[in-house]
Write a protein that holds these residues in place. Structure first.
Motif, PDB file in Angstrom:
ATOM      1  N   ARG A  98     -98.726 -34.712  99.527  1.00  0.00           N
ATOM      2  CA  ARG A  98     -97.624 -34.223 100.351  1.00  0.00           C
ATOM      3  C   ARG A  98     -96.919 -33.060  99.657  1.00  0.00           C
ATOM      4  NH1 ARG A  98     -93.601 -38.445 100.875  1.00  0.00           N
ATOM      5  NH2 ARG A  98     -95.364 -39.662 101.563  1.00  0.00           N
ATOM      6  N   THR A  99     -96.723 -33.185  98.349  1.00  0.00           N
ATOM      7  CA  THR A  99     -96.072 -32.125  97.584  1.00  0.00           C
ATOM      8  C   THR A  99     -96.928 -30.866  97.578  1.00  0.00           C
ATOM      9  OG1 THR A  99     -95.036 -33.792  96.190  1.00  0.00           O
ATOM     10  CG2 THR A  99     -95.052 -31.561  95.354  1.00  0.00           C
ATOM     11  N   GLU A 114     -96.576 -29.124 100.885  1.00  0.00           N
ATOM     12  CA  GLU A 114     -95.276 -28.457 100.959  1.00  0.00           C
ATOM     13  C   GLU A 114     -95.265 -27.203 100.098  1.00  0.00           C
ATOM     14  OE1 GLU A 114     -92.443 -31.436  99.893  1.00  0.00           O
ATOM     15  OE2 GLU A 114     -92.652 -32.491 101.802  1.00  0.00           O
ATOM     16  N   ASP A 115     -95.865 -27.266  98.907  1.00  0.00           N
ATOM     17  CA  ASP A 115     -95.927 -26.098  98.027  1.00  0.00           C
ATOM     18  C   ASP A 115     -96.702 -24.964  98.690  1.00  0.00           C
ATOM     19  OD1 ASP A 115     -94.454 -27.421  96.134  1.00  0.00           O
ATOM     20  OD2 ASP A 115     -96.161 -27.880  94.821  1.00  0.00           O
ATOM     21  N   GLU A 116     -97.816 -25.308  99.349  1.00  0.00           N
ATOM     22  CA  GLU A 116     -98.600 -24.286 100.046  1.00  0.00           C
ATOM     23  C   GLU A 116     -97.797 -23.673 101.183  1.00  0.00           C
ATOM     24  OE1 GLU A 116    -102.274 -25.909 101.411  1.00  0.00           O
ATOM     25  OE2 GLU A 116    -103.009 -26.308  99.392  1.00  0.00           O
ATOM     26  N   THR A 117     -97.061 -24.493 101.881  1.00  0.00           N
ATOM     27  CA  THR A 117     -96.263 -24.010 103.005  1.00  0.00           C
ATOM     28  C   THR A 117     -95.207 -23.024 102.527  1.00  0.00           C
ATOM     29  OG1 THR A 117     -96.584 -26.097 104.164  1.00  0.00           O
ATOM     30  CG2 THR A 117     -94.770 -24.711 104.912  1.00  0.00           C
ATOM     31  N   TYR A 118     -94.545 -23.352 101.439  1.00  0.00           N
ATOM     32  CA  TYR A 118     -93.488 -22.473 100.935  1.00  0.00           C
ATOM     33  C   TYR A 118     -94.043 -21.250 100.217  1.00  0.00           C
ATOM     34  CZ  TYR A 118     -90.287 -26.214 102.104  1.00  0.00           C
ATOM     35  OH  TYR A 118     -89.571 -27.163 102.769  1.00  0.00           O
ATOM     36  N   ALA A 119     -95.274 -21.336  99.725  1.00  0.00           N
ATOM     37  CA  ALA A 119     -95.863 -20.220  98.989  1.00  0.00           C
ATOM     38  C   ALA A 119     -96.381 -19.127  99.918  1.00  0.00           C
ATOM     39  CB  ALA A 119     -96.994 -20.719  98.099  1.00  0.00           C
ATOM     40  N   LYS A 120     -96.695 -19.479 101.164  1.00  0.00           N
ATOM     41  CA  LYS A 120     -97.228 -18.491 102.100  1.00  0.00           C
ATOM     42  C   LYS A 120     -96.111 -17.544 102.541  1.00  0.00           C
ATOM     43  CE  LYS A 120    -100.822 -21.442 103.967  1.00  0.00           C
ATOM     44  NZ  LYS A 120    -101.316 -22.155 105.137  1.00  0.00           N
ATOM     45  N   PRO A 121     -96.427 -16.259 102.582  1.00  0.00           N
ATOM     46  CA  PRO A 121     -95.411 -15.316 103.066  1.00  0.00           C
ATOM     47  C   PRO A 121     -95.149 -15.541 104.554  1.00  0.00           C
ATOM     48  CG  PRO A 121     -97.463 -14.188 102.514  1.00  0.00           C
ATOM     49  CD  PRO A 121     -97.638 -15.625 102.163  1.00  0.00           C
ATOM     50  N   GLN A 122     -93.917 -15.457 104.910  1.00  0.00           N
ATOM     51  CA  GLN A 122     -93.524 -15.656 106.301  1.00  0.00           C
ATOM     52  C   GLN A 122     -93.756 -14.366 107.080  1.00  0.00           C
ATOM     53  OE1 GLN A 122     -92.414 -18.585 107.532  1.00  0.00           O
ATOM     54  NE2 GLN A 122     -92.705 -19.517 105.527  1.00  0.00           N
TER      55      GLN A 122
END
Length: 76
Positions: free
Chosen positions: A62-63, A66-74
């Motif tokens: 899960r972590t 979440e890390d991948e989600t936050y690491a991707k540029p928006q």
């Protein structure tokens, strides 16, 4: 695989824990009941080991997501 909650596991093992306690409180030392309770206690510890191992894997997965989600540029 979804890990059950810790409270669910505790509730599942409550009767087992009660029996272990009663066997040690009300039977003579080294009785068959006490020996069986030690085996049951050992099984319970193993069950907790596997539970905590799986819960840790789920937490890490899960972590990581979440890390991948936050690491991707928006994208805008």
């Amino acid at each position: 695989m979804r890990v059950i909650s810790i409270s669910t596991l505790c509730k599942m093992q409550q009767k087992i824990a009660d029996k272990i306690f009663m066997d040690f409180k009300y039977t003579s030392p080294n009785s068959i009941e006490q020996l069986q309770s030690l085996i049951t206690f050992n099984d319970s510890i193993i069950r907790w080991f596997f539970y905590l191992t799986e819960a840790n894997k789920e937490f890490k997965n899960r972590t990581a997501v979440e890390d991948e989600t936050y690491a991707k540029p928006q994208s805008v």
